[in-house]
Design an enzyme around this catalytic site. Sequence first.
Site, short mmCIF file in Angstrom:
data_model
loop_
_atom_site.label_atom_id
_atom_site.label_comp_id
_atom_site.label_asym_id
_atom_site.label_seq_id
_atom_site.Cartn_x
_atom_site.Cartn_y
_atom_site.Cartn_z
N TYR A 171 0.83 -1.21 0.00
CA TYR A 171 0.00 0.00 0.00
C TYR A 171 0.87 1.26 0.00
CZ TYR A 171 -3.52 3.32 1.80
OH TYR A 171 -4.36 4.40 1.99
N LYS A 175 0.90 4.07 -2.94
CA LYS A 175 0.52 5.45 -2.65
C LYS A 175 1.68 6.42 -2.92
CE LYS A 175 -3.78 5.07 -1.44
NZ LYS A 175 -4.83 5.57 -2.37
#
Length: 303
Positions: A171, A175
Amino acid sequence: MPGICEGRVVIVTGAGRGLGRAHARAYAAEGARVVVNDLGVGPDGSGESGGPAHDVVAEIRAAGGEAVAHGGDIATTEGAASLIGTALDTYGRLDTLVNNAGFLRDRMLVNLDEDAWDAVMRVHLKGHFLPLKHAGAYWRAESKAGRTPRACVINTSSGAGLLGSVGQGNYSAAKAGILGLTMVASAELGAYGVCVNAIAPAARTRMTEETFAETMAAPEEGAFDAMAPENVSPLVVWLGSEASAGVTGRVFEAEAGRITVMEGWRPGPTADRGARWTPAEAGETTLKLLAGAEVPGKVYGAR
């Protein structure tokens, strides 16, 4: 009084719940016509349901707004193209794209398998790239036809993309990649009248409720709900309006009642001897430079 997005056509991905739902409703309240995209998957990306997108459309229409649902997978070329096509076929134009869709498959790095890595990269990073690509192609064509748009893109990063987050290597990497994509898109699409920015929001959603259960608990009745998703939406709506013209290539943190302009990688202390260093010299000089440099922010969850 007309809203700041009166007449604009806005796409919000992942808009069936959480932040996306709050954004879609906030845009509609400011006069926008909204394409509500959601695949209806679980917090880990499993399953599919058209219910959440249609529920948000019903909420917007019940409040007197205009909206249409899109249930396609925007991490595929076909789904992303049909998303932009839905806006054009339904409303005849597209003014703002809010890339928000995502899910989590958290693991510590040594336990993180390739499927979990690929799935999170796909929905977050590819799921930003493909809608942006197809929207950008539309705006480029409009500009070349002499109809220069006043278009906006808001990408959704995270504090995990800025600082990293223990147990979220996939993640955090996705991001962080969104931030790089935002900078490139801002530079490339600016000539066509498109402003591209990113936000790093913090709010209570399905993706955060377990990780931040204690700090994101709902407040007592009547108190300000600092972690409500709706607190992030005003900035997102402004960034998607003509009022934000000229603001591009920026990253903002948005949480509770706080907005912060994030300042990324910039040159810090430096040394140049005008010739090649030996390893020992390079190390000695680097330690001196580090002594005068700012201490990095702490990775979320680090001890």
